[in-house]
Design an enzyme around this catalytic site. Structure first.
Site, PDB file in Angstrom:
ATOM      1  N   GLY A  41      28.957  63.543  60.673  1.00  0.00           N
ATOM      2  CA  GLY A  41      27.508  63.363  60.642  1.00  0.00           C
ATOM      3  C   GLY A  41      26.854  62.860  61.908  1.00  0.00           C
TER       4      GLY A  41
ATOM      5  N   TRP B   8      26.016  64.410  64.743  1.00  0.00           N
ATOM      6  CA  TRP B   8      24.929  65.278  65.209  1.00  0.00           C
ATOM      7  C   TRP B   8      23.737  65.216  64.259  1.00  0.00           C
ATOM      8  CZ3 TRP B   8      25.806  70.491  68.059  1.00  0.00           C
ATOM      9  CH2 TRP B   8      26.507  70.255  69.248  1.00  0.00           C
TER      10      TRP B   8
ATOM     11  N   ASP C  32      28.715  71.530  55.284  1.00  0.00           N
ATOM     12  CA  ASP C  32      30.139  71.374  55.575  1.00  0.00           C
ATOM     13  C   ASP C  32      30.949  71.632  54.311  1.00  0.00           C
ATOM     14  OD1 ASP C  32      32.771  70.341  56.481  1.00  0.00           O
ATOM     15  OD2 ASP C  32      31.611  69.532  58.141  1.00  0.00           O
TER      16      ASP C  32
ATOM     17  N   ASP D 278      30.249  76.686  51.941  1.00  0.00           N
ATOM     18  CA  ASP D 278      30.779  77.514  53.017  1.00  0.00           C
ATOM     19  C   ASP D 278      29.633  78.359  53.561  1.00  0.00           C
ATOM     20  OD1 ASP D 278      32.107  79.255  54.684  1.00  0.00           O
ATOM     21  OD2 ASP D 278      33.638  79.820  53.222  1.00  0.00           O
TER      22      ASP D 278
ATOM     23  N   ASP E  72      29.006  71.914  66.006  1.00  0.00           N
ATOM     24  CA  ASP E  72      30.034  71.235  66.801  1.00  0.00           C
ATOM     25  C   ASP E  72      31.408  71.496  66.189  1.00  0.00           C
ATOM     26  OD1 ASP E  72      30.747  69.627  69.012  1.00  0.00           O
ATOM     27  OD2 ASP E  72      30.971  67.869  67.735  1.00  0.00           O
TER      28      ASP E  72
ATOM     29  N   LYS F  24      29.665  74.763  70.015  1.00  0.00           N
ATOM     30  CA  LYS F  24      30.798  74.384  70.858  1.00  0.00           C
ATOM     31  C   LYS F  24      31.731  75.571  71.076  1.00  0.00           C
ATOM     32  CE  LYS F  24      33.764  71.251  69.268  1.00  0.00           C
ATOM     33  NZ  LYS F  24      34.186  69.853  69.025  1.00  0.00           N
TER      34      LYS F  24
END
Length: 237
Positions: free
Chosen positions: A76, A78, A99, A115, A139, A179
């Protein structure tokens, strides 16, 4: 304890018991990482919060009133930064964190344990936001095998799926931030994104460890699928 090259005291972990060398090195790195210590002082759940903060300080991505999607959000860090920047706690902006894992409550953040690859995910996300997103950020990192080429392909594949999700929920002019790890494998991904975004670049915040190939792909000025469709039509002629 010993001092490192910057003059800071460095903590070393004694070997012993059943601790593996890799675990020992990871623990030493955590104990000696100034961002880890700062995150604890500032109340952030992970050092990754500073990566987003530094990127935003440079590019001014997060603004009051925006709608933000955080993919692979746990634990958490971000989401905490985004909520503060867009004013989610007082209702000015919105942040939806997604998530597969559970995530502790973050003030102002709506969490969905699902998902994002589920076909129904984009529509569910729009319902939670009350419309499209201004920013989709990720990320996430794919699970690694230790085989460099395989891992690179997995990482790029994960970002590609995140980018596809972003294309379904972003507003025109929106931003995608994800990322990646430095390799030649993401060249085709860059080409694809340049069709849908006005600007695509790589950025590496100071909070990313110097010895890591980690960096972030920043795509701004989402044009939607119109540009891609027009290009495909031109190629078909």
């Amino acid at each position: 304890m010993a001092k490192d090259t910057t003059g800071r005291m460095r903590v070393t972990v004694k070997s012993g018991g059943r601790m593996k060398l890799s675990s020992k090195l990871w623990l030493e790195r955590q104990l000696n990482d100034p961002y880890v210590a700062q995150a604890k002082r500032d109340g952030y759940r992970s050092r990754a919060a500073y990566k987003l903060t530094e990127i935003d300080d440079k590019f001014r991505l997060l603004k009051s009133g925006m709608a933000v999607v955080d993919l692979g959000a746990a634990p958490g860090g971000w989401s905490q930064v985004a909520a503060k920047k867009v004013g989610a706690a007082d209702g000015r902006g919105k942040v939806v964190a997604i998530d597969l894992l559970e995530m502790g409550e973050v003030p102002g953040v709506t969490f969905a344990q699902l998902d994002f690859l589920d076909p129904s995910a984009p529509e569910r996300l729009r319902e939670m936001l009350g419309g499209g997103a201004d920013i989709v950020m990720s990320d996430m990192a794919a699970n690694t095998t230790g085989h460099r080429k395989t891992d690179q392909l997995r990482i790029v594949g994960l970002v590609e799926t995140a980018a596809m999700f972003a294309s379904e929920v972003l507003k025109p002019g929106g931003t995608f931030l994800a990322k990646v790890f430095q390799s030649g494998a993401d060249a085709s991904l860059m080409t694809e994104l340049k069709r849908d975004y006005a600007s695509v670049k790589h950025v590496k915040p100071a909070a990313s460890r110097k010895d890591s190939s980690e960096r972030y792909l920043l795509a701004t000025g989402f044009r939607g699928g119109a540009a891609r469709d027009a290009e495909a039509a031109a190629e078909a002629e």
